[in-house]
Design a protein around this motif. Structure first.
Motif, PDB file in Angstrom:
ATOM      1  N   LEU A  30      -2.619  -1.637   1.085  1.00 24.20           N
ATOM      2  CA  LEU A  30      -1.991  -0.737   2.053  1.00 24.20           C
ATOM      3  C   LEU A  30      -2.573   0.666   1.962  1.00 24.20           C
ATOM      4  CD1 LEU A  30       1.779  -1.744   1.673  1.00 24.20           C
ATOM      5  CD2 LEU A  30       0.291  -2.206   3.640  1.00 24.20           C
ATOM      6  N   LEU A  31      -2.739   1.155   0.740  1.00 23.49           N
ATOM      7  CA  LEU A  31      -3.242   2.512   0.533  1.00 23.49           C
ATOM      8  C   LEU A  31      -4.694   2.641   0.999  1.00 23.49           C
ATOM      9  CD1 LEU A  31      -2.565   5.324  -0.570  1.00 23.49           C
ATOM     10  CD2 LEU A  31      -3.355   4.533  -2.814  1.00 23.49           C
ATOM     11  N   ASN A  32      -5.530   1.686   0.626  1.00 24.41           N
ATOM     12  CA  ASN A  32      -6.923   1.720   1.058  1.00 24.41           C
ATOM     13  C   ASN A  32      -7.038   1.641   2.577  1.00 24.41           C
ATOM     14  OD1 ASN A  32      -8.621   1.994  -1.308  1.00 24.41           O
ATOM     15  ND2 ASN A  32      -7.831  -0.007  -1.925  1.00 24.41           N
ATOM     16  N   ARG A  96       3.401   7.486  -1.600  1.00 22.62           N
ATOM     17  CA  ARG A  96       4.852   7.255  -1.458  1.00 22.62           C
ATOM     18  C   ARG A  96       5.157   6.343  -0.266  1.00 22.62           C
ATOM     19  NH1 ARG A  96       7.801  10.105  -4.870  1.00 22.62           N
ATOM     20  NH2 ARG A  96       6.820  11.848  -5.959  1.00 22.62           N
ATOM     21  N   HIS A  97       4.470   6.567   0.851  1.00 22.47           N
ATOM     22  CA  HIS A  97       4.695   5.747   2.045  1.00 22.47           C
ATOM     23  C   HIS A  97       4.298   4.288   1.794  1.00 22.47           C
ATOM     24  CE1 HIS A  97       4.893   4.531   6.220  1.00 22.47           C
ATOM     25  NE2 HIS A  97       3.666   4.060   6.110  1.00 22.47           N
ATOM     26  N   CYS A  98       3.127   4.089   1.212  1.00 21.52           N
ATOM     27  CA  CYS A  98       2.648   2.720   0.968  1.00 21.52           C
ATOM     28  C   CYS A  98       3.521   2.007  -0.063  1.00 21.52           C
ATOM     29  CB  CYS A  98       1.185   2.730   0.536  1.00 21.52           C
ATOM     30  SG  CYS A  98       0.062   3.254   1.857  1.00 21.52           S
ATOM     31  N   TRP A  99       3.925   2.713  -1.125  1.00 20.66           N
ATOM     32  CA  TRP A  99       4.758   2.091  -2.164  1.00 20.66           C
ATOM     33  C   TRP A  99       6.120   1.700  -1.598  1.00 20.66           C
ATOM     34  CZ3 TRP A  99       3.773  -0.493  -6.211  1.00 20.66           C
ATOM     35  CH2 TRP A  99       4.744  -0.752  -7.170  1.00 20.66           C
ATOM     36  N   ALA A 100       6.638   2.488  -0.647  1.00 14.23           N
ATOM     37  CA  ALA A 100       7.924   2.168  -0.011  1.00 14.23           C
ATOM     38  C   ALA A 100       7.840   0.876   0.795  1.00 14.23           C
ATOM     39  CB  ALA A 100       8.363   3.320   0.889  1.00 14.23           C
ATOM     40  N   ASN A 101       6.640   0.466   1.181  1.00 14.72           N
ATOM     41  CA  ASN A 101       6.449  -0.767   1.954  1.00 14.72           C
ATOM     42  C   ASN A 101       6.143  -1.983   1.087  1.00 14.72           C
ATOM     43  OD1 ASN A 101       6.868   0.245   4.602  1.00 14.72           O
ATOM     44  ND2 ASN A 101       4.914   1.305   4.424  1.00 14.72           N
ATOM     45  N   VAL A 102       6.266  -1.840  -0.226  1.00 17.42           N
ATOM     46  CA  VAL A 102       6.053  -2.960  -1.147  1.00 17.42           C
ATOM     47  C   VAL A 102       7.425  -3.516  -1.525  1.00 17.42           C
ATOM     48  CG1 VAL A 102       5.194  -3.589  -3.437  1.00 17.42           C
ATOM     49  CG2 VAL A 102       3.904  -1.992  -2.020  1.00 17.42           C
ATOM     50  N   GLU A 103       7.586  -4.822  -1.393  1.00 17.07           N
ATOM     51  CA  GLU A 103       8.892  -5.449  -1.618  1.00 17.07           C
ATOM     52  C   GLU A 103       9.468  -5.122  -2.996  1.00 17.07           C
ATOM     53  OE1 GLU A 103      10.984  -9.873  -1.731  1.00 17.07           O
ATOM     54  OE2 GLU A 103       8.850  -9.708  -1.367  1.00 17.07           O
ATOM     55  N   LEU A 104       8.653  -5.171  -4.038  1.00 17.27           N
ATOM     56  CA  LEU A 104       9.139  -4.890  -5.383  1.00 17.27           C
ATOM     57  C   LEU A 104       9.014  -3.414  -5.758  1.00 17.27           C
ATOM     58  CD1 LEU A 104       7.816  -7.977  -7.380  1.00 17.27           C
ATOM     59  CD2 LEU A 104      10.140  -7.525  -6.594  1.00 17.27           C
ATOM     60  N   GLY A 105       8.613  -2.596  -4.812  1.00 15.25           N
ATOM     61  CA  GLY A 105       8.458  -1.175  -5.086  1.00 15.25           C
ATOM     62  C   GLY A 105       9.801  -0.517  -5.318  1.00 15.25           C
TER      63      GLY A 105
END
Length: 151
Positions: A30-32, A96-105
């Motif tokens: 997601l970040l890349n 922060r935005h990409c990590w919020a879109n990770v299910e286990l984040g």
């Protein structure tokens, strides 16, 4: 990282290292993609990343030494390069935005600018690695990327 996920039957299942690795790989994708756009998929352009997976040790005397490491939170320490076209604040927002879109984040993340040798030493410390058979097992090899080494 969230320490459990809800199964399709509604029960809670504790996570282990495998879903942590999958979640981090999803985050880096997601970040890349957010940073490099289609160049990430088409040309393999991506950030240099050094991720280390840990499980925090319980800090209580009630546990026998043989049980230490079986309690605590799964978490990831990571060093991520700053892309030349972004500043540290923009990169932090994307992280922060990409990590919020990770299910286990898990929502509690800490981003610091200027990873140096001290931070790398801290990430690679022996403590909190008891869940792994060997030292290299804690490094998320699938997400490790160093284009200088690839040359």
């Amino acid at each position: 990282m969230k320490q459990a996920r809800r199964s399709e039957w509604g029960t809670w299942i504790k996570i282990d290292d495998y879903p942590c690795r999958q979640a981090f790989r999803h985050f880096t994708n997601l970040l890349n993609s957010a940073i490099y756009g289609t160049a990430f998929r088409r040309h393999g352009k991506r950030l240099r990343v050094l991720p280390v997976l840990e499980k925090g040790d319980a800090r209580t005397c009630a546990l026998r030494s043989s049980e230490r490491g079986t309690s605590g939170r799964w978490h990831i320490h990571c060093a991520i390069e700053l892309p030349p076209h972004l500043d540290a604040i923009a990169l932090e927002k994307l992280i922060r935005h990409c990590w919020a879109n990770v299910e286990l984040g898990y929502g509690r993340i800490l981003v610091r600018d200027g990873a140096n040798a001290g931070w790398i030493d801290y990430m690679l410390k022996d403590r909190q690695k008891s869940e792994f058979d060997g030292f290299l097992d804690c490094i998320i090899i699938e997400s490790l990327h160093n284009p200088i080494a690839d040359a």
